[in-house]
Design an enzyme around this catalytic site. Structure first.
Site, PDB file in Angstrom:
ATOM      1  N   GLY A   1       0.812  -1.212   0.000  1.00  0.00           N
ATOM      2  CA  GLY A   1       0.000   0.000   0.000  1.00  0.00           C
ATOM      3  C   GLY A   1       0.848   1.266   0.000  1.00  0.00           C
TER       4      GLY A   1
ATOM      5  N   ASN B   1      -7.865   3.814   8.704  1.00  0.00           N
ATOM      6  CA  ASN B   1      -7.273   2.637   9.336  1.00  0.00           C
ATOM      7  C   ASN B   1      -7.396   2.646  10.862  1.00  0.00           C
ATOM      8  OD1 ASN B   1      -5.421   4.777   8.441  1.00  0.00           O
ATOM      9  ND2 ASN B   1      -3.946   3.751   9.742  1.00  0.00           N
TER      10      ASN B   1
ATOM     11  N   HIS C   1      -1.805  -7.712   2.503  1.00  0.00           N
ATOM     12  CA  HIS C   1      -1.801  -8.251   3.878  1.00  0.00           C
ATOM     13  C   HIS C   1      -2.936  -7.699   4.737  1.00  0.00           C
ATOM     14  CE1 HIS C   1       0.178  -5.035   6.443  1.00  0.00           C
ATOM     15  NE2 HIS C   1       0.499  -4.585   5.251  1.00  0.00           N
TER      16      HIS C   1
ATOM     17  N   CYS D   1       3.156   5.879  21.364  1.00  0.00           N
ATOM     18  CA  CYS D   1       4.296   5.777  22.280  1.00  0.00           C
ATOM     19  C   CYS D   1       5.223   4.642  21.887  1.00  0.00           C
ATOM     20  CB  CYS D   1       3.824   5.550  23.712  1.00  0.00           C
ATOM     21  SG  CYS D   1       2.690   6.818  24.269  1.00  0.00           S
TER      22      CYS D   1
HETATM   23  C1  LIG Z   1      -1.599  -0.624   6.041  1.00  0.00           C
HETATM   24  C2  LIG Z   1      -1.957   0.626   5.320  1.00  0.00           C
HETATM   25  C3  LIG Z   1      -1.105   1.192   4.354  1.00  0.00           C
HETATM   26  C4  LIG Z   1       0.264   0.634   4.078  1.00  0.00           C
HETATM   27  O1  LIG Z   1       0.223  -0.576   3.408  1.00  0.00           O
HETATM   28  P1  LIG Z   1       1.549  -1.478   3.367  1.00  0.00           P
HETATM   29  O2  LIG Z   1       1.238  -2.569   2.423  1.00  0.00           O
HETATM   30  O3  LIG Z   1       1.757  -1.967   4.765  1.00  0.00           O
HETATM   31  O4  LIG Z   1       2.657  -0.606   2.877  1.00  0.00           O
HETATM   32  C5  LIG Z   1      -1.532   2.307   3.685  1.00  0.00           C
HETATM   33  N1  LIG Z   1      -2.733   2.856   3.923  1.00  0.00           N
HETATM   34  C6  LIG Z   1      -3.586   2.348   4.836  1.00  0.00           C
HETATM   35  C7  LIG Z   1      -4.914   2.977   5.041  1.00  0.00           C
HETATM   36  C8  LIG Z   1      -3.229   1.220   5.567  1.00  0.00           C
HETATM   37  O5  LIG Z   1      -4.064   0.735   6.475  1.00  0.00           O
END
Ligand SMILES: *Cc1c(COP(=O)(O)O)cnc(C)c1O
Length: 395
Positions: A70, A151, A201, A324
């Site tokens: 992501g 997230n 993932h 933290c």
């Molecule tokens: C986890 C996450 C990412 C990053 O994705 P990765 O594959 O871990 O680099 C980006 N944006 C959001 C909203 C996420 O939850």
């Protein structure tokens, strides 16, 4: 009892993903760029995965670019749109204050390079108002980037409306759909999306792989130079096993999406009701317009970190908005963006349940959160001051 309630951080790989990956490592291990048959077999698997991923979001296979996850997809989407904007003298970008750091830190970098960024208010409910996007658009706006679902607090944005506004103004619209992919229906056509990021993932695929959707005709800027893989838009030998595993996980998630969402929403609401009985606690983000698996609370008078450790002792893996653990004392930028003050933002808890979470597990979580919060408050000086009236309650 062992309960994994941190699916927003990462998910366990599905059996389907693992089963799809193993033959790619044991038998079909060729380089997709090789011309002999073992290479061509890998190429077939790669292109089948591309077609499968594309079909889930209503895209054409050519519009899917595989990335390392992501973060990379977010970086490439923003860089590409900015590059395109600069070429026509457009250097204004609109986003929100509660994006993932992969977006926010890229925006910071772009600001240093001369771009101007407007951050839309996400209000107390964690939702962008389409009319405020409309009002923020300018002649020189080259990109709007708003995440599909947050997230931390799980709020789901009115993506289709935001996309329609961008489309009407001829402005590129990117969405970080990492949290939404595999959990909410996404159709890049109907939702008016030009660029979209996803990560395997977060939907039971492997780590270190994701994809960027780029609508036909939107030129991409390379982050990685080298060979001509991914039609010259991302160099490096493709991670075929991971890509195949991602496609298998996504197909499965999409097929079961509605049933999973219904079951998880019920459990989510059970958790929200149960934990909501704790005095001086508040749900973060809109109660209904949120991901099926997301529960996020602030509790007055305690530290989220301590709560996490207590829950871990009782077999529950959860997360806190406060950072933290990552070496910073700053509370979550997401909770600050929805107007939580520092003290309250420090006492937060995120539970992100999975497709296999049971009612019994939800009740165990509720019981243990109640006990842990009460225990921590029993010796919290902040709580003592609140109870004695020395300071006043916010929640
Ligand atoms: C986890 C996450 C990412 C990053 O994705 P990765 O594959 O871990 O680099 C980006 N944006 C959001 C909203 C996420 O939850």
């Amino acid at each position: 009892m062992m309960i994994y309630a941190d699916n927003a951080a990462t998910t366990k790989m599905s059996r389907a993903a693992i089963d799809a990956m193993l033959p790619c490592m044991e038998r079909d291990f060729g380089n997709p760029s090789s011309l002999y048959s073992i290479g061509q077999r890998a190429k077939e698997l790669l292109e089948q995965a591309r077609a499968d991923v594309a079909a889930v979001i209503g895209a054409a296979p050519r519009e899917i670019l595989f990335t390392s996850g992501g973060s990379e997809a977010d970086n490439q989407a923003l860089r590409s749109a900015a590059e395109l904007g600069r070429r026509s003298g457009k250097t204004h970008i609109i986003s929100t204050a509660f994006e993932h750091h992969a977006v926010l830190h890229t925006l910071k970098r772009l600001e240093k390079e001369g771009f101007e960024v407007t951050l839309l208010d996400v209000h107390e409910d964690g939702l962008v108002r389409p009319e405020e996007l409309q009002a923020a658009l300018r002649e020189d706006t080259c990109l709007v980037t708003v995440m599909f679902a947050n997230n931390e607090i799980g709020t789901v944005q009115p993506i289709r409306e935001l996309g329609a506004i961008c489309r009407a103004h001829g402005v590129l619209f990117h969405t970080d759909a990492v949290q939404a992919m595999g959990h909410l229906p996404i159709d890049v056509q109907a939702d008016n999306i030009d660029l979209l990021s996803a990560s395997a993932h977060k939907f039971h695929g492997p780590k270190g792989v994701g994809f960027l959707y780029a609508r036909k005709g939107v030129p991409l800027t390379n982050l990685i130079e080298g060979g001509a893989q991914e039609r010259g838009r991302r160099a490096g030998t493709e991670n075929v096993p991971a890509i195949v595993g991602m496609a298998a996980a996504l197909k499965e998630s999409a097929a079961n999406m509605q049933a999973n969402a219904e079951r998880m929403t019920k459990l989510r609401d059970r958790l929200i009701r149960g934990i909501g009985e704790i005095p001086h606690a508040a749900l973060n983000g809109d109660a209904a317009r949120r991901l099926p698996g997301n529960v996020n609370f602030c509790f007055e008078g305690i530290e989220g970190e301590s709560l996490l450790l207590l829950l871990d002792d009782r077999g529950i893996s959860a997360s806190s908005g406060s950072a933290c653990t990552s070496g910073s004392l700053d509370p979550s930028h997401v909770l600050l963006a929805i107007g939580r003050v520092h003290d309250v933002a420090h006492g937060s808890l995120r539970l992100s349940i999975g497709e296999d979470t049971t009612e019994e597990e939800a009740d165990y979580i509720i019981q243990n959160v109640k006990e842990a919060v009460e225990y921590l408050r029993s010796f919290s000086p902040v709580w003592r001051d609140l109870m004695s009236g020395k300071s006043s309650f916010i929640l």
